[in-house]
Design an enzyme around this catalytic site. Structure first.
Site, PDB file in Angstrom:
ATOM      1  N   ALA A  42      40.691  34.819  42.190  1.00 34.89           N
ATOM      2  CA  ALA A  42      39.984  36.069  42.499  1.00 34.89           C
ATOM      3  C   ALA A  42      40.994  37.155  42.877  1.00 34.89           C
ATOM      4  O   ALA A  42      40.948  38.280  42.365  1.00 34.89           O
ATOM      5  CB  ALA A  42      38.990  35.850  43.630  1.00 34.89           C
ATOM      6  N   TYR A  43      41.944  36.800  43.751  1.00 34.97           N
ATOM      7  CA  TYR A  43      42.962  37.749  44.195  1.00 34.97           C
ATOM      8  C   TYR A  43      43.834  38.192  43.022  1.00 34.97           C
ATOM      9  O   TYR A  43      44.009  39.382  42.766  1.00 34.97           O
ATOM     10  CB  TYR A  43      43.808  37.097  45.292  1.00 34.97           C
ATOM     11  CG  TYR A  43      44.913  37.977  45.825  1.00 34.97           C
ATOM     12  CD1 TYR A  43      44.624  39.012  46.701  1.00 34.97           C
ATOM     13  CD2 TYR A  43      46.243  37.761  45.463  1.00 34.97           C
ATOM     14  CE1 TYR A  43      45.635  39.822  47.204  1.00 34.97           C
ATOM     15  CE2 TYR A  43      47.259  38.558  45.949  1.00 34.97           C
ATOM     16  CZ  TYR A  43      46.957  39.589  46.830  1.00 34.97           C
ATOM     17  OH  TYR A  43      47.953  40.386  47.316  1.00 34.97           O
ATOM     18  N   SER A  44      44.366  37.225  42.291  1.00 32.74           N
ATOM     19  CA  SER A  44      45.288  37.543  41.188  1.00 32.74           C
ATOM     20  C   SER A  44      44.612  38.358  40.103  1.00 32.74           C
ATOM     21  O   SER A  44      45.181  39.325  39.583  1.00 32.74           O
ATOM     22  CB  SER A  44      45.853  36.260  40.585  1.00 32.74           C
ATOM     23  OG  SER A  44      46.520  35.527  41.575  1.00 32.74           O
TER      24      SER A  44
END
Ligand code: ZN
Length: 656
Positions: free
Chosen positions: A552-554
């Protein structure tokens, strides 16, 4: 007006100089007496020299010191005997007077003594206090001001017609004081300028000042000219775009970026909408002491060309022919009055805009009271010009510091309450920018108490909150030149197979969607930036080298990266540069709780210590490293770079 003297406070100050410091601060505490470097005080003290001889030393306020915060070393110790000898000369030029005073001080490192030093020296009393009290200025700045002043003070004050501060004024005052002073004389009024009080003790001189100014206040009150308000006004609109457009025009006129602070209130709107505003606002300042900060007149409305033409005309008319326009201050106004937004003030720093606003706020009082008394009447333009010109000449003699890299510019930083964002706020402030910090954390509001910072609580995923916050930033500083997109979240480590849609969406909302919103709303302001707009995206090493368990972050950071690249293509034509830093493993940020740190280290099969310096250079990367690079990306070093991605990660094998 009340005396602020307190025996308990006074006990903490020793000797005549100590008490001189104390009562000077009391004067400075009351803004209706003196404002920002205005006014001055002195004390004459008998002292033994190195040779054992007794001398009287005149301790007079030094230039660059404010009465409110003065310290003993803020007073310049001048040999009184020399001051009195100078006063006997038939004439003395200003530069020579300044030179003589500076060369006859007891401390080489002391500040230059006040321009009114000779006047202080010539007064026979031990303590001398001088202010530019609003109430006195309200009375003297009227058609029959002199008559009214004589009526108020009778024998208590010697009245001096207006003369420019300097040698001639000092001599004239001394002569008048000798000729007209009586045993009842406790002060001296300088018409269109201010008031002096005298005493044998610090307290006596101070309390006489309070007493004399109170008499002027009571007189105004008796004529129903004390409690004045600007009754009628219609609601104003501080349109952010209009403010930023005006600021750009003013900056271009000044030849350097200016901060523009808007003060929209019932009071400023009422004044700007006053039916006689053109007559009452275009005469000049309440005391010549204000002219260098406020210019002779405010700009009415937003027609900058007309203002500049008028300023050039006024300057050209009065300046010594050979010298104009080299000495002229840049022709941009410092005070703007407009029926839509009330009052706005411009300056090279946010602090300047606050000072000018405060001065003009008092000018409004003086003008309205003088109007209620019978009609405001300022000094003749020539007299005001002479002070302006003299100040400019003096300014040339002083060593001006080099302006800072971002002087007059405005940065907006998101996620500014902690970590990289907080460090970015500091990096931009240190380079002279005014900074608006946004954060969902309420601590942002009290992050810095200084005029060049405004902390705004804001959830960047909420359109309305973002619009409101940006509007407030523009009200405070006039625009947005640099945008640091830093706010972000790192959701818990999770494999794709276990990733809840909610978590994915949350990462996208904060790390991606919010930045689109910020970029879109800030675009018109960045386009208006006097030195060109700049955006710095705080990306992530995960963009070029993603890690397992951080989908999700990447993915959100990678999408943001693509958004930034497209912005670089689209906004180049608007002179806006957008560059990205990719930090990695910055552990002094809000993202890295102990728990996240442990989890990430475990993912790589390392201890926390190994994980922290797990890079080619085996070095730790801090928030400050990232923030400094972000600030440099907005500076001249990156003037010809856009769409770049620079890692700040100690070197990463997967990225290299
Ligand atoms: Zn003065």
């Amino acid at each position: 007006m009340k005396s602020l003297w307190s025996d308990r406070e006074a006990e903490q100050f020793r000797g005549d100089l100590g008490l001189r410091v104390y009562t000077s601060r009391l004067l400075g505490r009351d803004k209706s007496l003196v404002l920002h470097g205005g006014g001055n005080t002195s004390v004459k003290i008998r002292e033994k020299t190195l040779f054992g001889e007794e001398e009287t030393i005149l301790y007079v306020k030094g230039s660059g010191w404010d009465l409110e915060t003065i310290e003993p070393q803020g007073f310049s110790p001048v040999l009184l005997a020399h001051v009195l000898r100078l006063a006997e000369l038939p004439s003395l030029s200003d530069p020579e007077m300044v030179n003589q005073l500076v060369t006859h001080m007891l401390k080489a490192a002391a500040p230059a003594p006040s321009i009114e030093t000779i006047l202080h020296g010539l007064m026979p009393q031990k303590f001398v206090d001088h202010t530019h009290a609003d109430a006195v200025l309200s009375v003297t700045n009227t058609r029959d001001g002199e008559k009214r002043i004589r009526e108020i003070y009778g024998k208590r004050c010697v009245v001096i017609p207006y003369l420019i501060p300097g040698f001639d004024l000092a001599q004239f005052c001394a002569k008048e004081f000798r000729a007209r002073g009586t045993k009842d004389t406790v002060g001296m009024v300088l018409l269109n300028h201010g008031i002096f009080s005298f005493g044998e003790t610090a307290r006596e001189s101070y309390e006489r000042m309070i007493e004399l100014v109170t008499l002027a206040e009571e007189y105004l009150d008796s004529k129903r000219a004390w409690s004045v308000s600007t009754n009628h006004f219609t609601a104003g609109t501080a349109d952010a775009n209009a403010q930023a457009t005006l600021r750009r025009r003013l900056s271009d006129t000044a030849g350097a970026p200016l901060i523009l602070k808007t003060a929209i209130s019932e009071r400023t709107l009422g004044f700007a909408q006053h039916p006689e505003i053109a007559r009452i606002s275009q005469q000049g300042p309440a005391t010549p002491d204000h002219v260098i900060r406020t210019k002779r007149t405010p700009m009415l409305g937003t027609d900058v060309d007309r203002y500049v033409a008028e300023y050039r005309r006024y300057f050209g008319e009065h300046a010594p022919k050979a010298k104009e326009p080299k000495t002229m201050l840049d022709p941009a106004p410092r005070v703007v009055l407009d029926p839509a937004f009330g009052l706005a003030t411009a300056g090279r720093t946010a602090k300047d805009t606050v000072i000018v606003e405060e001065i003009y706020d008092h000018t409004i009082d003086v003008i309205l009271r003088a109007e209620a008394l019978g009609g405001f009447q300022a000094l003749a333009p020539k007299d005001i010009f002479d002070v302006e010109y003299w100040d400019l000449e003096q300014a040339k003699l002083k060593k001006g510091g080099k302006p800072q890299a971002f002087s007059g510019e405005v940065a907006l930083v998101t996620g500014a309450a902690s970590g990289i964002g907080k460090a970015a706020v500091e990096a931009f402030l240190a380079r002279g920018a005014a900074v608006a910090g946004l954060d969902v954390d309420p601590r942002i509001e009290s992050l810095h108490a200084r005029p060049d910072f405004v902390g705004l609580r804001c959830d960047v995923t909420d359109d309305k909150q973002v619009e409101l916050a940006i509007g407030r930033a523009v009200m405070a500083f006039g625009g947005i030149d640099m945008l640091v997109l830093n706010a972000g979240i790192f959701t818990a480590s999770r494999k794709i197979a276990d990733l809840p849609t909610e978590e994915w969406r949350k990462a996208m909302a904060v790390n991606l969607d919010a930045n689109l919103l910020l970029m879109r709303i800030c675009h018109p302001f960045l386009k208006l930036a006097p030195h060109g707009g700049r955006v710095v995206v705080i990306g992530s090493k995960n963009v070029p080298a993603p890690g397992p368990g951080a989908s999700a972050y990447s993915a959100s950071k990678a999408a943001l990266n693509q958004l930034a690249r497209i912005a670089a293509l689209e906004w180049g034509a608007d002179g806006i540069r957008i560059n990205t830093v990719h930090p990695n493993a910055v552990f002094d940020t809000g993202l890295w709780t102990e728990e996240v740190l442990l989890q990430r280290a475990k993912n790589y099969g390392m201890t926390v210590e190994e994980y922290k310096t797990n890079n080619v250079l085996k070095t730790q990367v801090g928030s400050r490293d990232v923030a400094e690079l972000a600030a440099e990306m907005c500076g001249p070093l990156f003037a010809k770079t856009t769409g770049a991605q620079v890692p700040v990660d100690g070197g990463n094998e997967r990225v290299i």
